[in-house]
Design an enzyme around this catalytic site. Structure first.
Site, PDB file in Angstrom:
ATOM      1  N   HIS A 124      10.558  66.064  36.893  1.00  0.00           N
ATOM      2  CA  HIS A 124      10.065  65.756  35.556  1.00  0.00           C
ATOM      3  C   HIS A 124       8.720  65.038  35.613  1.00  0.00           C
ATOM      4  CE1 HIS A 124      14.219  66.758  34.844  1.00  0.00           C
ATOM      5  NE2 HIS A 124      13.954  66.843  33.563  1.00  0.00           N
ATOM      6  N   ILE A 158      15.946  45.422  38.340  1.00  0.00           N
ATOM      7  CA  ILE A 158      16.424  46.115  37.147  1.00  0.00           C
ATOM      8  C   ILE A 158      17.399  47.227  37.527  1.00  0.00           C
ATOM      9  CG2 ILE A 158      15.667  47.696  35.318  1.00  0.00           C
ATOM     10  CD1 ILE A 158      13.132  46.005  35.079  1.00  0.00           C
ATOM     11  N   ASP A 178      20.184  56.911  35.010  1.00  0.00           N
ATOM     12  CA  ASP A 178      19.546  58.042  34.320  1.00  0.00           C
ATOM     13  C   ASP A 178      20.255  59.296  34.799  1.00  0.00           C
ATOM     14  OD1 ASP A 178      17.960  60.048  33.324  1.00  0.00           O
ATOM     15  OD2 ASP A 178      16.095  59.350  34.221  1.00  0.00           O
ATOM     16  N   MET A 179      21.097  59.849  33.948  1.00  0.00           N
ATOM     17  CA  MET A 179      21.914  60.967  34.404  1.00  0.00           C
ATOM     18  C   MET A 179      22.055  62.041  33.339  1.00  0.00           C
ATOM     19  SD  MET A 179      25.793  59.401  34.213  1.00  0.00           S
ATOM     20  CE  MET A 179      26.558  61.033  34.256  1.00  0.00           C
ATOM     21  N   TRP A 194      35.725  68.352  33.132  1.00  0.00           N
ATOM     22  CA  TRP A 194      35.970  68.341  31.693  1.00  0.00           C
ATOM     23  C   TRP A 194      35.446  67.058  31.039  1.00  0.00           C
ATOM     24  CZ3 TRP A 194      39.592  68.768  35.558  1.00  0.00           C
ATOM     25  CH2 TRP A 194      40.303  67.608  35.879  1.00  0.00           C
ATOM     26  N   LYS A 195      35.345  65.977  31.809  1.00  0.00           N
ATOM     27  CA  LYS A 195      34.865  64.720  31.230  1.00  0.00           C
ATOM     28  C   LYS A 195      33.370  64.816  30.894  1.00  0.00           C
ATOM     29  CE  LYS A 195      38.302  61.898  33.641  1.00  0.00           C
ATOM     30  NZ  LYS A 195      38.536  60.781  34.588  1.00  0.00           N
ATOM     31  N   GLY A 203      18.949  52.666  40.462  1.00  0.00           N
ATOM     32  CA  GLY A 203      17.589  52.179  40.320  1.00  0.00           C
ATOM     33  C   GLY A 203      17.057  51.486  41.562  1.00  0.00           C
TER      34      GLY A 203
END
Length: 349
Positions: free
Chosen positions: A46, A171, A175-176, A227-228, A308
């Site tokens: 990204h 920190i 991020d997923m 499924w979760k 992180g």
């Protein structure tokens, strides 16, 4: 093949590519910084890799370079904006910063954004909220790019979800995507000619596979947690659409606007010291992270890290040794910076 490029050269090249694509000086400065930071943090999917696609979307008219967040309404600590299909990064930065400003007044702030475009790396915004001393939440809905559990076709977005915690000693940022691997990460592995460390989706025969290209072809990414992850992706989609009064994932499927064109995003910031003194709150976080670090590693000599932590180590190495870039993508971006704004995207996501 990959190589390392000094951060400033990376940023300068990306900025020129964006200027050539029609961004203003201000827009190009902000976006080149964010894209370069993403690559420096090890999220090249990204960062640099997104530039050819971003330019392609501009050329197709899917991104409105004059668009900016338009205030639609607010109630107390909550505000709603229309992104006018503007640049995803600048729209998301505005909204995350506005959530922080609302939190300074109310203790918590929430901004819902509709009709925007891809925000690139979602963690960018929770990092910034945490750097300003606030707990940050952010998520996005996308077009269908992952099968719901029990389906054999793309039927829900992988809808990334991010959390940032303002721990002074480091920190914490999660991020997923709701797929085991985001499509951008699949592209990174494919470009590098590597297999995935763990199965990440299904091939054309319906078998779980570690082949990133095979998963890109079927668009059957594996939901994280089976499924979760599938259920959470659907819930996040609906929650964003309802909060912003915008499009849900299935609405985006019927439109042509590229990945995340017309999507909704939510940004929430809250003061972690609402009900405790700063030292007390920091001690809570430090105790938890100390327990993480004391966890017994599965491999001798290993080290258990928090979300992180490795990002910071990667960033430091990138700044001292150069940012890792894929040579094919780098050549594309250099071509755009030299004036060829018709370079095609080769990183699937």
């Amino acid at each position: 093949m990959s190589k390392r490029i000094p951060f400033e050269i990376l940023k300068k090249t990306i900025k020129q590519a964006l200027l050539n694509a029609g961004l203003s000086e201000h827009q190009a400065e902000i976006c080149s910084q964010i894209h370069s930071e993403s690559s420096a943090d090890g999220v090249e999917s990204h960062g640099l890799n997104r530039i050819p696609r971003f330019v392609e979307y501009i050329n197709k008219g899917w991104i409105n370079l004059k668009g900016s967040p338009k205030f639609l309404g607010g109630k107390g600590a909550v505000e709603n904006y229309d992104g006018e299909l503007g640049i995803g990064i600048t729209n998301a930065l505005f909204c995350s910063e506005r959530a922080v400003e609302l939190a300074k007044i109310h203790g918590i702030g929430c901004v819902a954004l509709k009709n925007t475009t891809h925000w690139m790396r979602g963690g960018t915004y929770t990092w910034r909220m945490a750097e300003k001393g606030f707990v940050g939440f952010a998520w996005i809905n996308t077009e269908n790019c992952m099968p719901l559990w029990g389906s054999d076709e793309p039927s829900v977005g992988n809808n990334p979800f991010c959390i940032g915690l303002p721990r002074k000693k480091g920190i914490v940022v999660l991020d997923m995507a709701m797929s085991q691997y985001a499509y951008g990460k699949l592209g990174v592995y494919r470009l590098a000619g590597k297999q995935l460390p763990y199965p990440g989706g299904f091939d054309k025969n319906g078998n779980l596979t570690t082949d990133p290209g095979a998963i890109e072809q079927t668009m059957r990414a594996l939901p994280a947690g089976y499924w979760k992850g599938s259920g959470l992706a659907l819930a996040l989609d609906m929650a964003a659409a309802v909060m912003a009064n915008g499009k849900c994932g299935s609405d985006m499927n019927a439109k042509t606007g590229g990945s995340c064109g017309g999507c909704c995003q939510v940004f929430i910031a809250y003061d972690p010291c609402l009900f405790g003194e700063e030292e007390e709150i920091q001690n809570i976080m430090d105790r938890r992270i100390d327990a993480v670090h004391s966890s017994h590693p599965e491999k001798e000599g290993g080290h258990v890290t928090f979300p992180g932590e490795r990002t910071v180590a990667t960033r430091q190495k990138s700044m001292s040794e150069g940012v890792i870039v894929d040579e094919i993508v780098w050549a594309q971006v250099e071509a755009i910076a030299a004036g060829d704004t018709n370079a095609k995207d080769i990183a699937s996501c």
